[in-house]
Design a protein around this motif. Structure first.
Motif, PDB file in Angstrom:
ATOM      1  N   VAL A 167     -27.916  39.306  10.540  1.00 20.11           N
ATOM      2  CA  VAL A 167     -27.586  38.402   9.438  1.00 20.11           C
ATOM      3  C   VAL A 167     -28.216  37.028   9.652  1.00 20.11           C
ATOM      4  O   VAL A 167     -28.825  36.462   8.740  1.00 20.11           O
ATOM      5  CB  VAL A 167     -26.051  38.296   9.263  1.00 20.11           C
ATOM      6  N   VAL A 168     -28.085  36.497  10.861  1.00 19.44           N
ATOM      7  CA  VAL A 168     -28.608  35.154  11.127  1.00 19.44           C
ATOM      8  C   VAL A 168     -30.129  35.138  11.101  1.00 19.44           C
ATOM      9  O   VAL A 168     -30.739  34.241  10.502  1.00 19.44           O
ATOM     10  CB  VAL A 168     -28.075  34.621  12.481  1.00 19.44           C
ATOM     11  N   SER A 169     -30.772  36.114  11.727  1.00 15.19           N
ATOM     12  CA  SER A 169     -32.236  36.083  11.782  1.00 15.19           C
ATOM     13  C   SER A 169     -32.865  36.281  10.403  1.00 15.19           C
ATOM     14  O   SER A 169     -33.744  35.514  10.003  1.00 15.19           O
ATOM     15  CB  SER A 169     -32.765  37.123  12.771  1.00 15.19           C
ATOM     16  N   ILE A 170     -32.404  37.263   9.662  1.00 17.37           N
ATOM     17  CA  ILE A 170     -32.970  37.493   8.326  1.00 17.37           C
ATOM     18  C   ILE A 170     -32.536  36.394   7.372  1.00 17.37           C
ATOM     19  O   ILE A 170     -33.337  35.913   6.559  1.00 17.37           O
ATOM     20  CB  ILE A 170     -32.583  38.892   7.809  1.00 17.37           C
ATOM     21  N   GLY A 171     -31.298  35.946   7.477  1.00 19.09           N
ATOM     22  CA  GLY A 171     -30.824  34.860   6.614  1.00 19.09           C
ATOM     23  C   GLY A 171     -31.570  33.564   6.847  1.00 19.09           C
ATOM     24  O   GLY A 171     -31.937  32.859   5.905  1.00 19.09           O
ATOM     25  N   ALA A 172     -31.812  33.233   8.125  1.00 13.80           N
ATOM     26  CA  ALA A 172     -32.569  32.008   8.431  1.00 13.80           C
ATOM     27  C   ALA A 172     -33.996  32.116   7.926  1.00 13.80           C
ATOM     28  O   ALA A 172     -34.555  31.140   7.398  1.00 13.80           O
ATOM     29  CB  ALA A 172     -32.559  31.751   9.931  1.00 13.80           C
ATOM     30  N   GLY A 173     -34.590  33.285   8.062  1.00 18.15           N
ATOM     31  CA  GLY A 173     -35.954  33.482   7.571  1.00 18.15           C
ATOM     32  C   GLY A 173     -36.051  33.300   6.070  1.00 18.15           C
ATOM     33  O   GLY A 173     -36.954  32.619   5.563  1.00 18.15           O
ATOM     34  N   LEU A 174     -35.109  33.871   5.349  1.00 14.23           N
ATOM     35  CA  LEU A 174     -35.127  33.747   3.890  1.00 14.23           C
ATOM     36  C   LEU A 174     -34.789  32.331   3.429  1.00 14.23           C
ATOM     37  O   LEU A 174     -35.388  31.823   2.477  1.00 14.23           O
ATOM     38  CB  LEU A 174     -34.164  34.749   3.266  1.00 14.23           C
ATOM     39  N   ALA A 175     -33.865  31.688   4.123  1.00 13.33           N
ATOM     40  CA  ALA A 175     -33.497  30.320   3.739  1.00 13.33           C
ATOM     41  C   ALA A 175     -34.660  29.356   3.957  1.00 13.33           C
ATOM     42  O   ALA A 175     -34.979  28.541   3.075  1.00 13.33           O
ATOM     43  CB  ALA A 175     -32.279  29.866   4.546  1.00 13.33           C
ATOM     44  N   LEU A 176     -35.316  29.463   5.106  1.00 14.85           N
ATOM     45  CA  LEU A 176     -36.454  28.579   5.365  1.00 14.85           C
ATOM     46  C   LEU A 176     -37.620  28.896   4.431  1.00 14.85           C
ATOM     47  O   LEU A 176     -38.304  27.990   3.956  1.00 14.85           O
ATOM     48  CB  LEU A 176     -36.894  28.687   6.816  1.00 14.85           C
ATOM     49  N   ALA A 177     -37.826  30.175   4.150  1.00  8.54           N
ATOM     50  CA  ALA A 177     -38.903  30.560   3.235  1.00  8.54           C
ATOM     51  C   ALA A 177     -38.653  30.018   1.832  1.00  8.54           C
ATOM     52  O   ALA A 177     -39.568  29.514   1.177  1.00  8.54           O
ATOM     53  CB  ALA A 177     -39.059  32.072   3.198  1.00  8.54           C
ATOM     54  N   ALA A 178     -37.416  30.111   1.363  1.00  8.34           N
ATOM     55  CA  ALA A 178     -37.091  29.601   0.028  1.00  8.34           C
ATOM     56  C   ALA A 178     -37.261  28.088  -0.028  1.00  8.34           C
ATOM     57  O   ALA A 178     -37.873  27.561  -0.966  1.00  8.34           O
ATOM     58  CB  ALA A 178     -35.661  29.981  -0.353  1.00  8.34           C
ATOM     59  N   ALA A 179     -36.747  27.390   0.979  1.00 11.44           N
ATOM     60  CA  ALA A 179     -36.850  25.930   0.988  1.00 11.44           C
ATOM     61  C   ALA A 179     -38.294  25.467   1.070  1.00 11.44           C
ATOM     62  O   ALA A 179     -38.729  24.581   0.311  1.00 11.44           O
ATOM     63  CB  ALA A 179     -36.047  25.365   2.153  1.00 11.44           C
ATOM     64  N   SER A 180     -39.066  26.065   1.966  1.00 10.19           N
ATOM     65  CA  SER A 180     -40.459  25.627   2.113  1.00 10.19           C
ATOM     66  C   SER A 180     -41.307  26.014   0.901  1.00 10.19           C
ATOM     67  O   SER A 180     -42.211  25.277   0.517  1.00 10.19           O
ATOM     68  CB  SER A 180     -41.064  26.187   3.396  1.00 10.19           C
ATOM     69  N   THR A 181     -41.001  27.137   0.282  1.00 10.14           N
ATOM     70  CA  THR A 181     -41.726  27.523  -0.930  1.00 10.14           C
ATOM     71  C   THR A 181     -41.444  26.552  -2.065  1.00 10.14           C
ATOM     72  O   THR A 181     -42.362  26.157  -2.792  1.00 10.14           O
ATOM     73  CB  THR A 181     -41.348  28.956  -1.344  1.00 10.14           C
ATOM     74  N   LEU A 182     -40.198  26.152  -2.212  1.00  8.48           N
ATOM     75  CA  LEU A 182     -39.866  25.179  -3.258  1.00  8.48           C
ATOM     76  C   LEU A 182     -40.520  23.832  -2.989  1.00  8.48           C
ATOM     77  O   LEU A 182     -41.006  23.170  -3.918  1.00  8.48           O
ATOM     78  CB  LEU A 182     -38.351  25.039  -3.372  1.00  8.48           C
TER      79      LEU A 182
END
Length: 95
Positions: free
Chosen positions: A61-76
């Motif tokens: 949960v933490v590894s995939i969640g952190a990856g998606l959260a950082l990807a969403a933030a950096s993409t925006l």
């Protein structure tokens, strides 16, 4: 070996995230999945080194969640910077 499953999940969800976020024509299709996959790999590895077991749900949960959260933030952030730069460029050209 289980890290491959986490990376495949992160990359697949990164592709879905790319299509879910607005203004996808302003970025490459591989940007969001690449950020999600790289971040997931780093977080998964760090958590493994700290002693979290492969069977622990927290690791996934933490590894995939952190990856998606950082990807969403950096993409925006990248998209907003690109929009701002394009607007300034159009203004300087008088368009």
């Amino acid at each position: 070996m289980y890290i491959l499953l986490a990376l495949i999940a992160a990359c697949s969800l990164g592709v879905a995230l790319h299509f879910a976020l607005p203004q996808r024509q302003l970025r490459g299709v591989a940007v969001t999945p690449a950020i999600a996959t790289a971040t997931t790999a780093a977080v998964y590895t760090i958590m493994q080194w700290t002693g979290v077991g492969e069977g622990d749900v927290l690791l996934w949960v933490v590894s995939i969640g952190a990856g998606l959260a950082l990807a969403a933030a950096s993409t925006l952030v990248l998209t907003s910077q690109r929009t701002r730069r394009d607007t300034l460029e159009k203004q300087s050209l008088g368009i």
